[in-house]
Design a protein around this motif. Structure first.
Motif, PDB file in Angstrom:
ATOM      1  N   ILE A 182      38.400  13.840 -23.522  1.00 23.64           N
ATOM      2  CA  ILE A 182      38.216  14.700 -22.351  1.00 23.64           C
ATOM      3  C   ILE A 182      37.453  15.959 -22.733  1.00 23.64           C
ATOM      4  CG2 ILE A 182      39.419  16.106 -20.642  1.00 23.64           C
ATOM      5  CD1 ILE A 182      41.652  14.021 -20.671  1.00 23.64           C
ATOM      6  N   THR A 183      37.830  16.561 -23.860  1.00 23.37           N
ATOM      7  CA  THR A 183      37.150  17.779 -24.321  1.00 23.37           C
ATOM      8  C   THR A 183      35.686  17.512 -24.634  1.00 23.37           C
ATOM      9  OG1 THR A 183      39.216  18.600 -25.283  1.00 23.37           O
ATOM     10  CG2 THR A 183      37.177  19.610 -26.045  1.00 23.37           C
ATOM     11  N   TYR A 212      33.788  17.081 -21.322  1.00 17.79           N
ATOM     12  CA  TYR A 212      33.661  18.375 -20.636  1.00 17.79           C
ATOM     13  C   TYR A 212      32.636  19.262 -21.325  1.00 17.79           C
ATOM     14  CZ  TYR A 212      34.848  23.125 -19.239  1.00 17.79           C
ATOM     15  OH  TYR A 212      34.781  24.412 -18.811  1.00 17.79           O
ATOM     16  N   SER A 213      32.699  19.346 -22.646  1.00 18.29           N
ATOM     17  CA  SER A 213      31.785  20.234 -23.377  1.00 18.29           C
ATOM     18  C   SER A 213      30.344  19.755 -23.273  1.00 18.29           C
ATOM     19  CB  SER A 213      32.207  20.326 -24.845  1.00 18.29           C
ATOM     20  OG  SER A 213      32.082  19.066 -25.483  1.00 18.29           O
ATOM     21  N   ALA A 227      28.982  17.951 -20.857  1.00 22.95           N
ATOM     22  CA  ALA A 227      28.493  18.175 -19.493  1.00 22.95           C
ATOM     23  C   ALA A 227      28.205  19.655 -19.252  1.00 22.95           C
ATOM     24  CB  ALA A 227      29.520  17.670 -18.487  1.00 22.95           C
ATOM     25  N   LEU A 228      29.081  20.520 -19.769  1.00 16.52           N
ATOM     26  CA  LEU A 228      28.901  21.959 -19.577  1.00 16.52           C
ATOM     27  C   LEU A 228      27.647  22.457 -20.276  1.00 16.52           C
ATOM     28  CD1 LEU A 228      30.100  24.673 -18.554  1.00 16.52           C
ATOM     29  CD2 LEU A 228      31.282  24.843 -20.761  1.00 16.52           C
ATOM     30  N   GLN A 284      36.658  21.991 -29.971  1.00 15.69           N
ATOM     31  CA  GLN A 284      37.551  22.829 -29.181  1.00 15.69           C
ATOM     32  C   GLN A 284      37.476  24.286 -29.603  1.00 15.69           C
ATOM     33  OE1 GLN A 284      39.564  21.874 -26.488  1.00 15.69           O
ATOM     34  NE2 GLN A 284      39.642  24.098 -26.318  1.00 15.69           N
TER      35      GLN A 284
END
Length: 235
Positions: free
Chosen positions: A16-17, A20-21, A23-24, A157
């Protein structure tokens, strides 16, 4: 929790991280690329205007011709005929009289015009500089993060936490604010110039400037009054 459950939970969190990272960072890089193109084009256009406008701050050297003609007129008016010669009681024109002619004064509107346009250029270049710096940071963020090991997940992270702690997202959101400010300064300066050159052209241009200003302000504050609004931006 058993060891396998802990590992499974960690793997899910790491996945998930990672998603998310990635895509961001991808979204931020695309936004910055768009801002850099706009900043480059806008700076080039504004520079062309500034090349012409700064000359208004340099008053033309005084022209001695009017003073010379006035002096000649006074000499002719003071001519007297005393046979066998014609004399003038007014003194001859000298170089000191030429240097005494008053120099032209820089108009106030020209000072405001250059202040607005050069300030807009500084904001545009600042936006480009901030964008380049942030993009370098984001590229550095992605370096060394290939793979799905536990070390890579913890490193990813940690870098995400650093991005949030250092307000990198706020810096990305600052770039369009700087560009909008530069555009506002340019348009205000343009109206200052036109209202001092030709009122008809200035009036027509003012209508278009007012229209775009109302549109930008309206779409910016609209989300404050309704929750069903698509005019949302990070700013």
């Amino acid at each position: 929790f058993t060891e396998s459950e802990k590992r499974e939970a960690f793997t899910k969190a790491a996945t998930i991280t990672k998603g998310y990272s990635e895509a961001l960072i991808e979204r931020w890089i695309k936004e910055i690329d768009t801002y850099l193109v706009y900043a480059g084009l806008f700076s080039a256009i504004l520079t062309a205007f500034n090349v012409e406008s700064y000359q208004l701050l340099q008053p033309a050297p005084p022209d001695p011709s009017p003073a010379i003609l006035q002096h000649i007129s006074l000499q002719l008016g003071s001519l007297s005929y005393i046979p066998p010669s014609i004399n003038s009681t007014y003194p001859a024109f000298s170089s000191s009289d030429a240097s005494a002619t008053t120099s032209s004064v820089v108009p106030t509107w020209a000072i405001w015009l250059n202040a607005l346009w050069f300030s807009g250029l500084v904001l545009s270049l600042s936006a480009a500089s901030v964008g380049i710096l942030v993009k370098q940071w984001l590229n550095e963020f992605q370096s060394g993060l290939s793979g799905d090991s536990e070390h890579i997940a913890l490193l990813r992270q940690n870098r995400l936490n650093n991005l949030e702690h250092c307000h990198v997202g706020s810096m990305v959101n600052t770039i369009p604010v700087l560009l909008q400010g530069a555009l506002a300064l340019f348009l205000i300066g343009l109206l200052v110039l036109l209202w001092n050159l030709h009122r008809a052209v200035a009036a027509v241009t003012s209508l278009f400037v007012l229209a775009i200003a109302v549109f930008i302000v309206g779409t910016t504050i609209a989300p404050l009054f309704t929750t069903h609004c698509a005019y949302l931006s990070p700013q």
